[in-house]
Design a protein around this motif. Structure first.
Motif, mmCIF file in Angstrom:
data_model
loop_
_atom_site.group_PDB
_atom_site.id
_atom_site.type_symbol
_atom_site.label_atom_id
_atom_site.label_comp_id
_atom_site.label_asym_id
_atom_site.label_seq_id
_atom_site.Cartn_x
_atom_site.Cartn_y
_atom_site.Cartn_z
ATOM 1 N N UNK A 150 -7.044 4.675 -0.727
ATOM 2 C CA UNK A 150 -7.787 3.766 0.142
ATOM 3 C C UNK A 150 -6.891 2.559 0.423
ATOM 4 N N UNK A 151 -6.829 2.095 1.681
ATOM 5 C CA UNK A 151 -5.954 0.947 1.973
ATOM 6 C C UNK A 151 -6.331 -0.304 1.193
ATOM 7 N N UNK A 152 -7.557 -0.375 0.696
ATOM 8 C CA UNK A 152 -7.973 -1.531 -0.080
ATOM 9 C C UNK A 152 -7.579 -1.467 -1.536
ATOM 10 N N UNK A 153 -6.936 -0.370 -1.981
ATOM 11 C CA UNK A 153 -6.462 -0.292 -3.355
ATOM 12 C C UNK A 153 -5.429 -1.381 -3.625
ATOM 13 N N UNK A 154 -5.355 -1.825 -4.867
ATOM 14 C CA UNK A 154 -4.437 -2.909 -5.214
ATOM 15 C C UNK A 154 -2.984 -2.528 -4.931
ATOM 16 N N UNK A 155 -2.651 -1.260 -5.134
ATOM 17 C CA UNK A 155 -1.279 -0.784 -4.929
ATOM 18 C C UNK A 155 -1.353 0.607 -4.306
ATOM 19 N N UNK A 156 -1.624 0.708 -3.004
ATOM 20 C CA UNK A 156 -1.821 2.026 -2.404
ATOM 21 C C UNK A 156 -0.659 2.995 -2.613
ATOM 22 N N UNK A 157 0.571 2.537 -2.431
ATOM 23 C CA UNK A 157 1.685 3.460 -2.586
ATOM 24 C C UNK A 157 1.830 3.889 -4.045
ATOM 25 N N UNK A 158 1.471 3.013 -4.969
ATOM 26 C CA UNK A 158 1.487 3.393 -6.376
ATOM 27 C C UNK A 158 0.488 4.490 -6.673
ATOM 28 N N UNK A 159 -0.683 4.420 -6.057
ATOM 29 C CA UNK A 159 -1.697 5.468 -6.222
ATOM 30 C C UNK A 159 -1.140 6.813 -5.780
ATOM 31 N N UNK A 160 -0.482 6.825 -4.621
ATOM 32 C CA UNK A 160 0.042 8.085 -4.085
ATOM 33 C C UNK A 160 1.199 8.598 -4.931
ATOM 34 N N UNK A 161 2.084 7.703 -5.340
ATOM 35 C CA UNK A 161 3.224 8.128 -6.164
ATOM 36 C C UNK A 161 2.759 8.719 -7.486
#
Length: 274
Positions: free
Chosen positions: A95-106
């Motif tokens: 979700x774009x509102x996550x604190x660290x979106x790219x970290x979530x995906x990685x």
């Protein structure tokens, strides 16, 4: 029937699956008309009976802060099916509102083995070109992670032509990003096909929308066959995989049918570098 890769299946935690069914019922869509139950084992058995060799399972998240847990649950569900009749390829969401979106995906790719990302703009109430996703697009472009985007915001699952324009923005800014337009942007498939012609990185899946097959003219399908993917929205669809496959046959794809019916989807997930 040849082995196929189904690019659009949702094997979700039981509570979430039940909540989605309740959502459909609350909006006048009768889940009793769906072709599949919520039971993962039975879903996979039916897919296998229709010739499906592998399925991407695509989670989607409604609010910030929930993606990590959902991605972990999705990976666990995929692992639980490892001895089953269908290979389940784990997907992830953010979700774009996550604190660290790219970290979530990685984390989903590097730690959990996800090989595809799902952005559901209706559920998450966002747009694919949200600036908060810029770092995500940078990273998925680098590792060649395919991203399935449901751009429409309507409860019906339909997408309007104007809702597809942010995908064109993403494709222009990140030409190496491999974006898959969910449902070929139904009922604005004509605009999706135009965008695919403009942007060689764009793909689309032919996944039915609840009780409606995607309408793509046969000449266009043949011209863009190397970037079209077969799909089923199991369990929340009125079409079995066999019925969706029959829709492919009506396109008279010839030698390109193998790519649409599985080869392209398999290639996309196998080329992920993460």
């Amino acid at each position: 029937m040849p082995a196929l890769v189904d690019s659009h299946v949702h094997l979700l935690p039981e509570r979430l699956g039940s909540a989605i069914r309740a959502f459909f019922a609350d909006h006048g869509i009768d889940p009793a008309r769906f072709a599949y139950p919520l039971d993962h084992d039975e879903i996979c058995a039916r897919l296998a009976a229709d010739g499906i060799a592998a399925a991407w399972t695509l989670p989607y998240v409604r609010r910030p802060g929930a993606a990590d847990a959902l991605n972990a649950s999705t990976a666990a569900i995929a692992a639980s099916q490892s001895a089953g009749p269908v290979e389940v390829i784990a997907g992830a969401t953010v979700h774009p509102g996550d604190a660290d979106p790219v970290g979530v995906v990685r984390r989903a790719v590097e730690d959990l083995g996800a090989r595809v990302l799902k952005l559901h703009c209706s559920v998450g109430d966002h747009s694919p070109d949200d600036p908060r996703l810029d770092a995500v697009w940078d990273w998925v472009s680098e590792v060649r992670l395919p991203v399935v985007v449901h751009a429409g915001h309507g409860v019906s699952g339909h997408t309007g032509a104007a809702e597809l324009e942010p995908i064109g923005v993403v494709a222009a800014r990140w030409p190496e990003a491999r974006v898959v337009v969910a449902h070929c942007g139904h009922a604005a498939a004509a605009r999706t096909l135009e965008l695919m012609t403009l942007h060689p990185s764009l793909h689309a899946d032919l996944t039915p929308v609840v009780f409606e097959l995607v309408d793509v003219p046969a000449p266009a399908a043949r011209a863009l066959a190397d970037r079209l993917l077969f799909g089923s929205d199991a369990p929340n669809t009125g079409f079995s995989a066999a019925e969706a496959l029959a829709g492919l046959d009506r396109l008279e794809l010839g030698d390109a049918r193998a790519a649409v019916a599985g080869g392209t989807a398999r290639r996309l997930v196998e080329e992920v570098a993460g």
